[in-house]
Design an enzyme around this catalytic site. Structure first.
Site, short mmCIF file in Angstrom:
data_model
loop_
_atom_site.label_atom_id
_atom_site.label_comp_id
_atom_site.label_asym_id
_atom_site.label_seq_id
_atom_site.Cartn_x
_atom_site.Cartn_y
_atom_site.Cartn_z
N GLU A 121 6.04 -4.64 0.96
CA GLU A 121 5.03 -5.67 0.73
C GLU A 121 4.24 -5.29 -0.53
OE1 GLU A 121 2.32 -6.41 3.96
OE2 GLU A 121 1.46 -8.14 2.96
N GLU A 264 2.91 -2.65 8.24
CA GLU A 264 3.34 -3.10 9.56
C GLU A 264 4.82 -3.40 9.69
OE1 GLU A 264 1.38 -4.92 7.38
OE2 GLU A 264 1.92 -7.04 7.46
N HIS A 297 -4.69 -2.44 13.91
CA HIS A 297 -4.39 -3.51 12.94
C HIS A 297 -2.88 -3.66 12.73
CE1 HIS A 297 -5.32 -5.88 9.23
NE2 HIS A 297 -4.14 -5.40 8.88
N GLU A 298 -2.22 -2.55 12.42
CA GLU A 298 -0.78 -2.65 12.13
C GLU A 298 -0.01 -3.08 13.37
OE1 GLU A 298 -0.29 -2.68 9.05
OE2 GLU A 298 -2.18 -1.71 8.51
N HIS A 301 -0.24 -6.78 13.94
CA HIS A 301 0.59 -7.58 13.04
C HIS A 301 1.93 -7.96 13.68
CE1 HIS A 301 -1.34 -8.16 9.22
NE2 HIS A 301 -1.45 -6.89 8.90
N1 HT7 Z 1 0.13 -5.54 5.11
C1 HT7 Z 1 -0.07 -4.29 4.48
C2 HT7 Z 1 -0.19 -4.48 3.01
C3 HT7 Z 1 0.21 -3.32 2.18
C4 HT7 Z 1 0.36 -3.39 0.78
C5 HT7 Z 1 0.22 -4.42 -0.11
C6 HT7 Z 1 0.43 -4.17 -1.48
C7 HT7 Z 1 0.78 -2.90 -1.90
C8 HT7 Z 1 0.93 -1.87 -0.97
C9 HT7 Z 1 0.71 -2.12 0.38
N2 HT7 Z 1 0.75 -1.29 1.44
C10 HT7 Z 1 0.46 -2.06 2.56
C11 HT7 Z 1 -1.24 -3.56 5.01
C12 HT7 Z 1 -2.04 -4.29 6.01
O1 HT7 Z 1 -1.74 -4.24 7.17
O2 HT7 Z 1 -2.97 -4.97 5.69
ZN ZN Z 2 -2.83 -6.13 7.58
#
Ligand code: HT7
Ligand code: ZN
Length: 883
Positions: A121, A264, A297-298, A301
């Site tokens: 992500e 997540e 949180h994770e 998700h």
């Molecule tokens: N959903 C995850 C987002 C995330 C992320 C985004 C951009 C670059 C690196 C990253 N590492 C994790 C984290 C969350 O649960 O919000």
């Molecule tokens: Zn998140």
């Protein structure tokens, strides 16, 4: 760089339904083979298939087993385009070569310590193989991993392990199959020398889930709290939302090099070690609480993000705002609701309000971006969570649950938009949400004014609201928002008045009766100007407005200081008791800043001292609440309220008040420390954390005094502490005073903890954020410290991020702080653009300062923008900051 717009969203021309990946992990290069089953959205169409790819070496590409000829595809640094793919279903096979060992950006496949791991992500999957790297492409994956068995004994991916075995040459393999469709951003792979803490969770339908937390062997003892948090989260999601985990295995892996907190990935969450590893000796209460929240949180998700995902990245808050809201509620239920709410609102005010008022202001659902990574912001996350909270405020607990149930019923397995969430909430409750969707599209923090009037003859009490949404970049004209205002009225003894009816918009609404009294009601403010009149009010009440912070707005009321002192003492809404104290403190600080700027002698209002004394000594109050209530608003909050931010004046005034309070309440603070000591072993629970929080706040106040008795006390606390919460609090208090003692204790702390990189990061952060004059030189020395490494994000956030948080040194008028950051950003950008762009954000509010500072900061932004090979990440933040 190309800007991408929400309005340009188009459905993909092709979908993928199965993806079989094969990784051959090596010490120099890794070969990735993918076999994708592709079908066109419209049978017989003639569109090219455009695949994203970055830093990849294409080895081969075949369709239905036939290698493509050169004229059948186009390759450029960002895309592989298949010029005229078959018009029906086909199998696409691609082989690429990648270099994870050289990947310092920490996105895609990279090495952390000696292990392989991934971060996909938002758009990291395109650094692994050519793919349609967008969340609305959902497919079922298998993943075969091959690697050297002695170097990488553990091979993990999403879903279930379906096969494993040995290969020639000391290598081995594992095959994983994920039965759920997912977007590629949820793909994960881990290979390395890891061991696991194992446990099980029996779901409410009786399925047994194996839980594994993986770390290097020596860290396993520090995973107990993470496991406790995971099991608590699984139980909570069943109890509160009826949501059960859907596989038989849940893996968490802790890695030391990670750009954000955690990720997540379906059934294989990858975490920054900081948010997994904890022991009483090495982690503070804050760390324990953060682990609880982020593990939750994770895990949450899995439903809000994975089972139902986002159609495109503009919808990020659909999963992040909702999941932050869910983790906030989880932490509230596990500890104190009021204290958690205070912490969350403070975070919003300290970080999100400034973003909403600056050049990077964007709606909860942004309209455009250059680099999506730059939009993982406090606006999308924290303001997004406030938007979700407003649905709950309007619908009540049951109504909100009905909305969530309908959302899952309608959209399980889909990639959807914020409108779908809104519609589920509305339809499940037959609700009228008028213009609520504006919360997703309008940036800026609404300002809400309230004027009150009591009419003794008519026994009515009127509240006139007027709202204004400030201009933000690209949005010069705003519409009025739908603001839910939770309100109660206090009588002269401090009790809540039973609310019988309210007149509004030509209609009379019944609120409560004798048998069912109502003490808090929600006013729906939807217009630019609007009046609400309460009936049967027998005396002039004191209003408790925006209870529980029912909307993310800046509230300006006509409450007098004496009303505020009254609310501080009596409001049944504990959040608003705290809020009343904060409003008083902000007013006081601003007026003293004015005095300071006019070189007047500073004098502290004795009523304020008395107000804090009575809170401090009120044994009926929760100790963590007291600790929050006696803490002054931060320097940033006060600077935000000034026409021209003056860091020196605000710093001097805040220190002055702290010192005055410390000397006026010295005995009380000493007693607080004494009565909150305990020789019991560390426990992570609310009463113990509250006790430590109060004791540490008292110590911090005392630390501002130059008093040998206090120094002795602090040293003793430092030496005898049996947990990090108390040891570090003593260190922080000692750190305030430059001199030999400070230097000795800092050296002692490093010697004691040098083997533990997470504790060393605290040591970096403390020194970096120090207010001691000319600290930039010390920070430069720390950059060369053997424990520092610019490639590790946690170290950068501690040392460089910590320094940017120090108002006096970062904003030093000689420009030394700005120059330091400018140079580091350019260096860092070559290694890790995501981290560099987070750091460059410290410049974004440069226009808030005086002309000298403005020119100095602007020069650094210009220097950064003119540097060679600048990343899109840093370009976007720096150029928008200058605009
Ligand atoms: N959903 C995850 C987002 C995330 C992320 C985004 C951009 C670059 C690196 C990253 N590492 C994790 C984290 C969350 O649960 O919000
Ligand atoms: Zn998140």
């Amino acid at each position: 760089p190309k800007e991408i717009f929400l309005k340009d969203y188009k459905q993909p021309d092709f979908y993928f339904d199965t993806v079989d990946l094969k990784f051959s992990l090596g010490e120099e290069k890794t070969i990735v083979s993918s076999k994708i089953s592709v079908y066109p959205r419209v049978e017989g169409g003639s569109s090219p298939l455009v695949l994203d790819g970055q830093d990849l070496k294409l080895i081969s590409v075949t369709i239905d087993g036939k290698a493509l000829k050169e004229e059948e595809y186009c390759l450029n640094p960002r895309h592989l385009t298949l010029v005229s793919p078959p018009s029906g279903r086909f199998t696409l096979e691609i082989v690429t070569e990648i270099l994870p060992q050289k990947n310092t950006s920490l996105e895609g496949l990279y090495k952390s310590s000696s292990n392989f791991c991934t971060q996909c992500e938002a758009e990291g999957f395109r650094k692994i193989t050519f793919y349609q790297d967008r969340p609305d492409i959902m497919a079922k994956y298998t993943c075969r991993i091959e690697a050297d068995k002695s170097l990488y004994p553990v091979l993990l991916s999403n879903g279930n392990l379906i096969e494993q075995g040995d290969l020639q040459g000391g290598r081995h393999y594992a095959v994983w199959e994920d039965p759920f469709k997912k977007p590629c951003y949820l793909f994960a792979l881990v290979a390395g020398q890891l061991e696991s803490r194992d446990d099980t969770f029996i779901t409410r339908s009786g399925r047994k889930v194996l839980l594994k937390i993986w770390t290097p062997a020596q860290d396993l003892p520090k995973t107990a709290h993470a496991m406790y948090s995971l099991k608590a989260a699984m139980k909570w999601d069943e109890d509160v939302f009826g949501l059960e985990y859907d596989l038989d295995l849940f893996n968490i892996v802790a890695v030391p090099d990670f750009n954000m907190g955690a990720m997540e990935n379906k059934s294989l969450n990858i975490f920054n070690s900081k948010l997994v590893l904890a022991s009483p000796e090495t982690a503070s209460d804050g760390d324990y609480a953060a682990i609880l929240g982020v593990i939750g949180h994770e895990y949450f998700h899995n439903w809000t993000g994975n089972r139902v995902t986002c159609r495109d990245w503009f919808q990020l808050s659909l999963k992040e705002g909702l999941t932050v809201f869910r983790d906030q509620e989880f932490s509230s239920d596990m500890g104190s609701r009021t204290v958690k709410r205070i912490a969350d609102v403070s975070k919003l005010r300290i970080y999100q309000y400034p973003q909403d008022a600056g050049p990077m202001a964007h709606p909860v659902r942004p309209h455009s971006y250059i680099k999506m990574d730059n939009f993982y912001t406090v606006t999308v996350y924290e303001k997004g969570a406030e938007v979700v909270r407003m649905y709950k405020t309007l619908l009540g607990k049951e109504g909100f649950r009905k909305g969530m149930d309908l959302y899952f019923k309608r959209h399980d397995g889909q990639a959807v938009t914020c409108e779908e969430f809104f519609a589920a909430m509305r339809d499940a409750n037959g609700a009228d949400f008028s213009n609520f969707l504006l919360w997703y599209s309008q940036a800026g923090t609404p300002s809400l004014k309230v004027a009150s009037a009591y009419n003794p003859e008519a026994r009515t009490y009127s509240l006139k609201f007027s709202q204004e949404v400030p201009q933000t970049p690209g949005q010069p004209v705003k519409e009025p928002m739908f603001i839910p205002v939770a309100i109660g009225l206090l009588d002269s003894t401090g009790k809540d008045i039973a609310l019988s009816s309210v007149y509004h918009d030509g209609k009379l609404e019944q609120l409560g009766s004798n048998s069912q009294p109502v003490y808090t009601t929600i006013l729906r403010v939807t217009k630019k100007e609007e009046e609400f009149i309460f009936n049967d009010i027998s005396e002039r009440p004191i209003p408790s407005l925006l209870r529980g912070f029912s909307a993310p707005v800046r509230l300006h009321s006509d409450l007098t200081d004496s009303d505020l002192f009254f609310l501080l003492a009596h409001d049944s809404d504990e959040f608003n008791r705290w809020e009343a104290g904060q409003i008083l403190a902000r007013k006081l600080m601003l007026s003293l800043v004015g005095d300071f700027q006019e070189s007047k002698t500073l004098v502290l209002n004795p009523q304020f001292v008395q107000g804090l004394r009575s809170i401090l000594c009120d044994s009926s109050l929760d100790k963590e609440f007291i600790s929050k209530a006696i803490t002054l608003p931060g320097e940033g909050e006060i600077m935000d309220m000034m026409e021209v931010a003056d860091p020196d004046a605000v710093h001097a005034v805040r220190n002055f008040i702290r010192k005055e309070l410390a000397s006026a309440l010295k005995e009380e603070f000493l007693n607080t420390v004494k009565s909150n000591c305990s020789s019991e072993p560390y426990e992570f629970n609310h009463p113990n954390m509250a006790r430590r929080a109060l004791k540490n706040t008292a110590l911090a106040y005392l630390g501002s005094l130059s008093d040998p008795e206090v120094t002795e006390l602090l040293l003793n606390e430092y030496r005898t502490a049996t947990n990090m919460t108390e040891q570090f609090a003593a260190l922080v208090a000692i750190e305030q005073k430059p001199g030999e003692i400070r230097d000795q204790v800092l050296a002692d702390f490093y010697n004691k903890w040098q083997h533990d990189f997470l504790v060393v990061n605290k040591w970096f952060a403390l020194q970096a954020a120090s207010d001691i004059p000319g600290n930039v030189e010390n920070v430069k020395k720390l950059l060369a410290h053997p424990a520092f490494d610019l490639r590790n994000p946690n170290k950068v956030y501690s040392l460089i991020g910590g320094f940017c948080g120090s108002r006096v040194n970062f904003h030093a008028k000689d420009g030394s702080g700005y120059k330091f950051l400018g140079e580091i950003v350019v260096q860092l950008d070559k290694l890790n653009p995501q981290v560099a762009s987070r750091m460059v954000s410290a410049f974004s509010r440069w226009k808030r300062y005086d002309e000298t500072r403005q020119n100095l900061a602007k020069a650094q932004l210009e220097m950064i923008l003119s540097s060679n090979g600048l990343s899109e990440n840093v370009y976007e933040i720096a150029s928008k900051s200058l605009a």
